[in-house]
Scaffold this active site. Structure first.
Site, short mmCIF file in Angstrom:
data_model
loop_
_atom_site.label_atom_id
_atom_site.label_comp_id
_atom_site.label_asym_id
_atom_site.label_seq_id
_atom_site.Cartn_x
_atom_site.Cartn_y
_atom_site.Cartn_z
N HIS A 1 0.85 -1.20 0.00
CA HIS A 1 0.00 0.00 0.00
C HIS A 1 0.88 1.24 0.00
O HIS A 1 0.95 1.94 1.01
CB HIS A 1 -0.89 -0.01 1.23
CG HIS A 1 -2.09 0.88 1.14
ND1 HIS A 1 -2.10 2.16 1.62
CD2 HIS A 1 -3.31 0.67 0.64
CE1 HIS A 1 -3.29 2.70 1.44
NE2 HIS A 1 -4.05 1.81 0.85
N PHE A 2 1.54 1.61 -0.95
CA PHE A 2 1.66 1.13 -2.32
C PHE A 2 3.12 0.94 -2.61
O PHE A 2 3.94 1.73 -2.16
CB PHE A 2 1.03 2.13 -3.29
CG PHE A 2 -0.44 2.32 -3.08
CD1 PHE A 2 -1.35 1.42 -3.61
CD2 PHE A 2 -0.91 3.37 -2.33
CE1 PHE A 2 -2.72 1.60 -3.44
CE2 PHE A 2 -2.28 3.56 -2.15
CZ PHE A 2 -3.18 2.67 -2.69
#
Length: 122
Positions: A35-36
């Site tokens: 994420h991410f």
């Protein structure tokens, strides 16, 4: 702690319904790899979980999120750039419910505002 190793509490003061807390985010935590990738962002649901856990610490109660009347994400929390967060929780307990108003900041930036009601678990 639901998400083990995501953060540590650096400073915790609770007095007359107000908790002032400083936490340090673990930028190496696996959650940031998904994420991410290459651009880590603190997931909003994780911030809500942290607020719940800090409220449980203040009240000594196990809580369940009943309703959130206001959640505003004001700035992206990137743990590589801003790994220290300050949270202020204004807490009021009424029978089987705990109401919380939270602000979360890093440096001079407001990152999150939240108003929520938690149900005290039996």
């Amino acid at each position: 702690m639901l998400i083990e190793g995501l953060y540590v509490i650096k400073d915790y003061k609770y007095d007359q319904g107000t908790a002032n807390v400083t936490i340090h985010l673990n930028k190496e935590h696996p959650i940031f790899k998904g994420h991410f990738p290459g651009n880590p962002v603190m997931p909003g649901v994780c911030m809500i979980q942290i607020i719940k856990e800090l409220t449980e610490k203040a009240t000594g109660e196990q809580l369940f999120l009943k309703v959130s009347s206001n959640i505003k994400f004001m700035a992206i929390i990137n743990p590589e750039e801003n790994d220290t967060l300050q949270l202020t929780l204004n807490i009021s307990i009424n029978e089987r419910e705990v109401k919380v108003k939270n602000t979360t900041t890093f440096q001079d930036t407001l990152a999150l505002k939240l108003s929520a009601t938690f149900q005290i678990q039996d």
